[in-house]
Design a protein around this motif. Structure first.
Motif, PDB file in Angstrom:
ATOM      1  N   LYS A 134       0.825  -1.209   0.000  1.00  0.00           N
ATOM      2  CA  LYS A 134       0.000   0.000   0.000  1.00  0.00           C
ATOM      3  C   LYS A 134       0.863   1.264   0.000  1.00  0.00           C
ATOM      4  N   ASP A 135       2.115   1.120   0.412  1.00  0.00           N
ATOM      5  CA  ASP A 135       3.056   2.248   0.387  1.00  0.00           C
ATOM      6  C   ASP A 135       3.384   2.546  -1.076  1.00  0.00           C
ATOM      7  N   PRO A 136       3.142   3.781  -1.561  1.00  0.00           N
ATOM      8  CA  PRO A 136       3.360   4.086  -2.979  1.00  0.00           C
ATOM      9  C   PRO A 136       4.813   3.855  -3.440  1.00  0.00           C
ATOM     10  N   GLU A 137       5.794   4.136  -2.584  1.00  0.00           N
ATOM     11  CA  GLU A 137       7.202   3.946  -2.977  1.00  0.00           C
ATOM     12  C   GLU A 137       7.522   2.468  -3.144  1.00  0.00           C
ATOM     13  N   ILE A 138       7.052   1.647  -2.212  1.00  0.00           N
ATOM     14  CA  ILE A 138       7.301   0.207  -2.308  1.00  0.00           C
ATOM     15  C   ILE A 138       6.547  -0.368  -3.493  1.00  0.00           C
ATOM     16  N   ASN A 139       5.286   0.051  -3.682  1.00  0.00           N
ATOM     17  CA  ASN A 139       4.493  -0.450  -4.798  1.00  0.00           C
ATOM     18  C   ASN A 139       5.158  -0.097  -6.129  1.00  0.00           C
ATOM     19  N   ARG A 140       5.670   1.130  -6.230  1.00  0.00           N
ATOM     20  CA  ARG A 140       6.360   1.565  -7.465  1.00  0.00           C
ATOM     21  C   ARG A 140       7.612   0.716  -7.682  1.00  0.00           C
ATOM     22  N   SER A 141       8.359   0.434  -6.621  1.00  0.00           N
ATOM     23  CA  SER A 141       9.577  -0.375  -6.741  1.00  0.00           C
ATOM     24  C   SER A 141       9.258  -1.803  -7.153  1.00  0.00           C
ATOM     25  N   VAL A 142       8.219  -2.391  -6.542  1.00  0.00           N
ATOM     26  CA  VAL A 142       7.832  -3.760  -6.897  1.00  0.00           C
ATOM     27  C   VAL A 142       7.369  -3.810  -8.349  1.00  0.00           C
ATOM     28  N   THR A 143       6.589  -2.805  -8.763  1.00  0.00           N
ATOM     29  CA  THR A 143       6.119  -2.752 -10.149  1.00  0.00           C
ATOM     30  C   THR A 143       7.296  -2.629 -11.109  1.00  0.00           C
ATOM     31  N   LEU A 144       8.265  -1.764 -10.780  1.00  0.00           N
ATOM     32  CA  LEU A 144       9.453  -1.615 -11.633  1.00  0.00           C
ATOM     33  C   LEU A 144      10.230  -2.918 -11.718  1.00  0.00           C
ATOM     34  N   MET A 145      10.388  -3.609 -10.594  1.00  0.00           N
ATOM     35  CA  MET A 145      11.110  -4.889 -10.589  1.00  0.00           C
ATOM     36  C   MET A 145      10.381  -5.929 -11.427  1.00  0.00           C
ATOM     37  N   MET A 146       9.051  -5.954 -11.338  1.00  0.00           N
ATOM     38  CA  MET A 146       8.290  -6.910 -12.148  1.00  0.00           C
ATOM     39  C   MET A 146       8.439  -6.599 -13.636  1.00  0.00           C
ATOM     40  N   GLN A 147       8.403  -5.321 -13.998  1.00  0.00           N
ATOM     41  CA  GLN A 147       8.581  -4.932 -15.401  1.00  0.00           C
ATOM     42  C   GLN A 147       9.990  -5.278 -15.881  1.00  0.00           C
ATOM     43  N   PHE A 148      10.978  -5.071 -15.000  1.00  0.00           N
ATOM     44  CA  PHE A 148      12.361  -5.436 -15.331  1.00  0.00           C
ATOM     45  C   PHE A 148      12.467  -6.928 -15.608  1.00  0.00           C
ATOM     46  N   LEU A 149      11.891  -7.748 -14.719  1.00  0.00           N
ATOM     47  CA  LEU A 149      11.942  -9.202 -14.895  1.00  0.00           C
ATOM     48  C   LEU A 149      11.200  -9.631 -16.161  1.00  0.00           C
ATOM     49  N   LYS A 150      10.088  -8.976 -16.444  1.00  0.00           N
ATOM     50  CA  LYS A 150       9.325  -9.296 -17.653  1.00  0.00           C
ATOM     51  C   LYS A 150      10.153  -8.973 -18.905  1.00  0.00           C
ATOM     52  N   GLY A 151      10.778  -7.798 -18.915  1.00  0.00           N
ATOM     53  CA  GLY A 151      11.619  -7.418 -20.060  1.00  0.00           C
ATOM     54  C   GLY A 151      12.828  -8.314 -20.207  1.00  0.00           C
ATOM     55  N   MET A 152      13.411  -8.717 -19.094  1.00  0.00           N
ATOM     56  CA  MET A 152      14.591  -9.577 -19.137  1.00  0.00           C
ATOM     57  C   MET A 152      14.238 -10.985 -19.622  1.00  0.00           C
TER      58      MET A 152
END
Length: 155
Positions: A134-152
């Motif tokens: 629910k923390d916007p910073e953590i949610n943004r980081s998790v989303t970025l990591m998921m997008q990174f893993l998807k792209g990789m």
């Protein structure tokens, strides 16, 4: 018919006059390039203070020996793989988006600072993870990591 010229006498400029002309030419060059000369003096002073000037001078005096030692050192087996990979690394760096790498590096450093400021013995439960999303910073980081893993993982 006129006689052909066979003997040419060059006008000789007295040494004193030539010396005066040369000095005037140097004065004009110094005046025109004052800033560059002052910067050069600062550079030489800095190189001298760090000992780099002595190193450069020594290298210039015995460059053949220095190059020989350098080539002998680089020819050792433990440098072979690095030398083989060097051209590929140079070409790879040309393909890297440095602005994105710089942004990621800044974020990585901020994450490391945050990690270092917390207690390493602290435990996290599944409920804590759900609340953290629910923390916007953590949610943004998790989303970025998921997008990174998807792209990789994309083929």
């Amino acid at each position: 018919m006129a006689k052909s010229i066979t003997n040419i006498k060059r006008m000789e400029i007295p040494k004193e006059k030539q010396h005066e002309r040369d000095l005037q030419e140097v004065k004009e060059a110094v005046t025109e390039n004052k800033e560059a000369i002052l910067q050069g003096i600062k550079l030489l002073k800095s190189l001298n203070e760090t000992g780099t000037l002595d190193t450069a001078y020594a290298f210039s005096q015995s460059k053949h020996k220095a190059i020989k030692y350098l080539v002998e050192e680089i020819s050792k087996d433990h440098y072979a793989q690095m030398l083989e990979n060097l051209p590929e690394i140079v070409f790879m760096l040309g393909d890297v988006d440095m602005k994105s790498v710089r942004e990621a590096t800044v974020r990585l450093n901020e994450g490391i600072q945050e990690m270092n400021s917390t207690d390493p013995e602290q435990k996290t439960s599944i409920l804590d993870l759900a609340k953290a999303l629910k923390d916007p910073e953590i949610n943004r980081s998790v989303t970025l990591m998921m997008q990174f893993l998807k792209g990789m993982g994309r083929q």
